[in-house]
Design an enzyme around this catalytic site. Structure first.
Site, short mmCIF file in Angstrom:
data_model
loop_
_atom_site.label_atom_id
_atom_site.label_comp_id
_atom_site.label_asym_id
_atom_site.label_seq_id
_atom_site.Cartn_x
_atom_site.Cartn_y
_atom_site.Cartn_z
N LYS A 187 0.83 -1.20 0.00
CA LYS A 187 0.00 0.00 0.00
C LYS A 187 0.87 1.25 0.00
O LYS A 187 1.79 1.39 0.81
CB LYS A 187 -0.92 0.01 1.23
CG LYS A 187 -2.00 -1.07 1.20
CD LYS A 187 -2.98 -0.83 0.05
CE LYS A 187 -4.11 -1.85 0.05
NZ LYS A 187 -5.07 -1.61 -1.06
N CYS A 381 34.94 -3.57 30.28
CA CYS A 381 34.59 -2.53 31.26
C CYS A 381 34.15 -3.18 32.58
O CYS A 381 34.99 -3.71 33.30
CB CYS A 381 33.52 -1.61 30.68
SG CYS A 381 33.37 -0.04 31.58
N GLN A 385 36.07 -5.51 35.65
CA GLN A 385 36.01 -5.26 37.09
C GLN A 385 35.46 -6.47 37.83
O GLN A 385 35.97 -6.85 38.89
CB GLN A 385 35.15 -4.01 37.34
CG GLN A 385 35.76 -2.74 36.76
CD GLN A 385 34.83 -1.55 36.87
OE1 GLN A 385 33.77 -1.64 37.48
NE2 GLN A 385 35.23 -0.43 36.28
N HIS A 516 36.68 -0.06 25.77
CA HIS A 516 35.60 -0.57 24.91
C HIS A 516 36.11 -0.77 23.48
O HIS A 516 35.95 0.11 22.62
CB HIS A 516 34.43 0.41 24.90
CG HIS A 516 33.65 0.43 26.18
ND1 HIS A 516 32.55 -0.38 26.40
CD2 HIS A 516 33.83 1.14 27.32
CE1 HIS A 516 32.08 -0.15 27.62
NE2 HIS A 516 32.83 0.77 28.20
N GLU A 518 34.88 -2.49 21.16
CA GLU A 518 33.80 -2.63 20.17
C GLU A 518 33.55 -1.36 19.38
O GLU A 518 33.05 -1.41 18.25
CB GLU A 518 32.50 -3.08 20.87
CG GLU A 518 31.84 -2.05 21.78
CD GLU A 518 32.32 -2.11 23.22
OE1 GLU A 518 31.60 -1.61 24.11
OE2 GLU A 518 33.42 -2.65 23.47
#
Length: 544
Positions: A187, A381, A385, A516, A518
């Site tokens: 549609k 991270c 710890q 980090h 990533e």
């Protein structure tokens, strides 16, 4: 002079404006265009740093320490030559804050401060500044056309189109073309009404990107063009794809980049998308499969870990491995031993970053399992710890904790960073009573790795730069007892001698980092740490 492409969305949210805009940027870059991107978010928060991951998803951290929208992660992953910064993401909150600060300083000479012209002028100045030095700047406006929050941004775009002219400004609108199963057809009416909404505020799209989960017929394409006043060749079909990295090829095959180059008067060579073809080929044709158990507390919304998910995907592409992520709710794992079966079935375990005490015992439980059963483990991270806390409790047999979870702990092996140098080399001082927003160790920081450590071997270097986002660090007075018990401290910050990484020598692959990694992974090559982690998972799977 910089050309601007403004990107808006209509009908519904989550159409993939960020991915589509980044894909277009990748195609233009492949033609030799020096391109940058900016995200404008209409919410009143100054930045997403203190927003719940359940509402906003991941907070992406730039090199210069900005806490930004996760779309900036897409921008960096799709672009080779442009890194995002504080100037590439701003919110209504930031705009209003800037305007109010100017008003307090008397810069408006006692005038009445209004949305028009003061807010819109501030938006325009930010857009122009973000594009300085680039051939093309792609500006994504968050939200959906019709939202009251985005009206000042839309008005700023309207004014800029008039001021810059047709040869320096274009509007690209993403819209949904839904498939109605009971009728057996797509549609076009929602798209027509979305464009009508845009035109009611003075904006006419130059390009329409039609999103759908079904094929859109040529007849419907012509119909959309006719009733939206958009050239038929500028109505681009963008159906659901197996991989987001197919989108640059999809846009290029419909000559979208040619249309833009013609409009902007750019005479450029054809786009070479062979790198993207290789990425897609490797992703869609894996030679093996591994399962990574990700133990976190935001697992109900995978976007909360978007960059980690993508980094695992990139590592899989690098090794031609299909990386399946098995999300485990850390809070449930605390009391539900049946979830240990998921850890048993995993080829590797990952504990990502996070904040607060909730779910930490479940994460520690997963870390203990990985350590004792020699399952490859990556901690990021908070995941580092907690690896330190787990080792101290179960190997050193001390009641270690983080002052984040217990301010009165007798063994604060993890504590609040009170002083550190930021990315500009300026001293930052914090206390328990400091504001939460913007008060962390943020952005790219240098680290020195211990020669001969696993991490140094993975990176192939002893000096690295990685991005950070945290306010708690390992307490250095515990370094000696930990190392005597068998844990290797393999990395330190270059200036403050803060612990950056730990690993276990008697474990096949146990690495945990404070930073980090990533945030800097790319589909073209991945990231050394994730590549090594997935390879270890593959080796573990094959040895089962």
């Amino acid at each position: 002079m910089t050309k601007f492409i403004f990107v808006t969305g209509g009908v519904v949210s989550s159409l993939g404006k960020g991915i589509t805009a980044a894909s277009l940027a990748a195609v233009l870059e492949a033609r030799g265009v020096n391109v940058t991107m900016t995200k404008m978010d209409p919410y009143i928060n100054v930045d997403p740093g203190t927003m719940s991951p359940f509402q906003h998803g991941e907070v992406f951290v730039t090199e210069d320490g900005a806490e930004t929208d996760l779309d900036l992660g897409y921008y960096e992953r799709f672009l080779r030559h442009s890194k995002m910064s504080k100037s590439n993401n701003f919110t209504s909150g930031r705009i209003y804050q800037n305007v109010l600060n100017k008003e307090r300083r008397g810069e408006y000479l006692g005038g009445t401060v209004q949305v028009i012209p003061h807010i819109t002028d501030e938006i325009k100045s930010k857009i122009l500044a973000s594009g300085e030095g680039y051939d093309v700047a792609i500006i994504e406006i968050g939200g959906t056309v019709g939202d009251i929050e985005s009206l000042p941004f839309m008005e700023a775009v309207r004014q800029m189109q008039v001021e810059l002219g047709r040869h320096r400004a274009m509007l690209m609108h993403l819209t949904l073309v839904p498939y109605i199963a009971s009728a057996g057809e797509t549609k076009t009416k929602p798209t027509q009404h979305s464009v009508k909404e845009l035109r009611s505020i003075g904006l006419q799209p130059d390009i329409l990107i039609c999103r759908s989960d079904h094929h859109i017929s040529p007849d419907n394409r012509r119909k959309i063009a006719l009733f939206t006043n958009v050239e038929e060749r500028a109505v681009i079909m963008c159906e659901d794809a197996q991989s987001i990295y197919q989108i640059p090829r999809t846009l290029h095959e419909q000559d979208l980049d040619d249309l833009i180059c013609e409009r902007f008067g750019l005479d450029l060579p054809e786009a070479d998308l062979s790198d993207w073809d290789k990425v897609v080929e490797a992703q869609l044709n894996p030679e093996s499969t591994v399962t990574v158990a990700m133990v976190g507390k935001y697992v109900e919304l995978p976007d909360a870990y978007k960059s980690i998910n993508e980094a695992l995907l990139h590592a899989g592409i690098t090794h031609k491995v299909d990386v399946k992520i098995d999300y485990i709710d850390a809070e449930r794992l605390e009391d539900d031993d049946s979830l240990l079966a998921q850890l048993h079935n995993a080829d590797a375990i990952l504990v990502p970053g996070g904040f607060g005490e909730r779910g930490t015992m479940g994460k520690i439980k997963a870390i203990t399992y990985a350590r004792e059963n020699k399952v490859p483990y990556l901690g990021i991270c908070l995941g580092m710890q907690l690896a330190v806390i787990e080792y101290a409790r179960n190997v050193l047999h001390i009641d270690a904790n983080s002052s984040e979870f217990d301010r009165k702990t007798a063994e604060p092996i993890i504590g609040l960073i009170t002083e550190w140098l930021d990315e500009r080399g300026e001293l930052q001082i914090r206390s328990d009573d400091s504001d939460l927003g913007g008060t962390m160790r943020l952005g790219a920081q240098q680290a020195e790795l211990v020669a001969g450590s696993k991490l140094a071997q993975i990176y192939g270097a002893t000096n690295i730069t990685e991005r950070h986002r945290h306010r708690y660090e390992m307490n250095n007075r515990y370094i000696e007892p930990l190392e005597q018990a068998g844990m290797t401290i393999s990395g330190y910050s270059a200036k403050q001698h803060l612990v950056e990484s730990v690993e276990l020598a008697d474990h096949p692959w146990f690495v945990a980092v404070q930073f980090h990694p990533e945030f800097t992974s790319s589909p073209r090559g991945g990231h050394p740490l994730f590549n090594s982690f997935v390879k270890a998972a593959k080796n573990y799977s094959e040895a089962k």
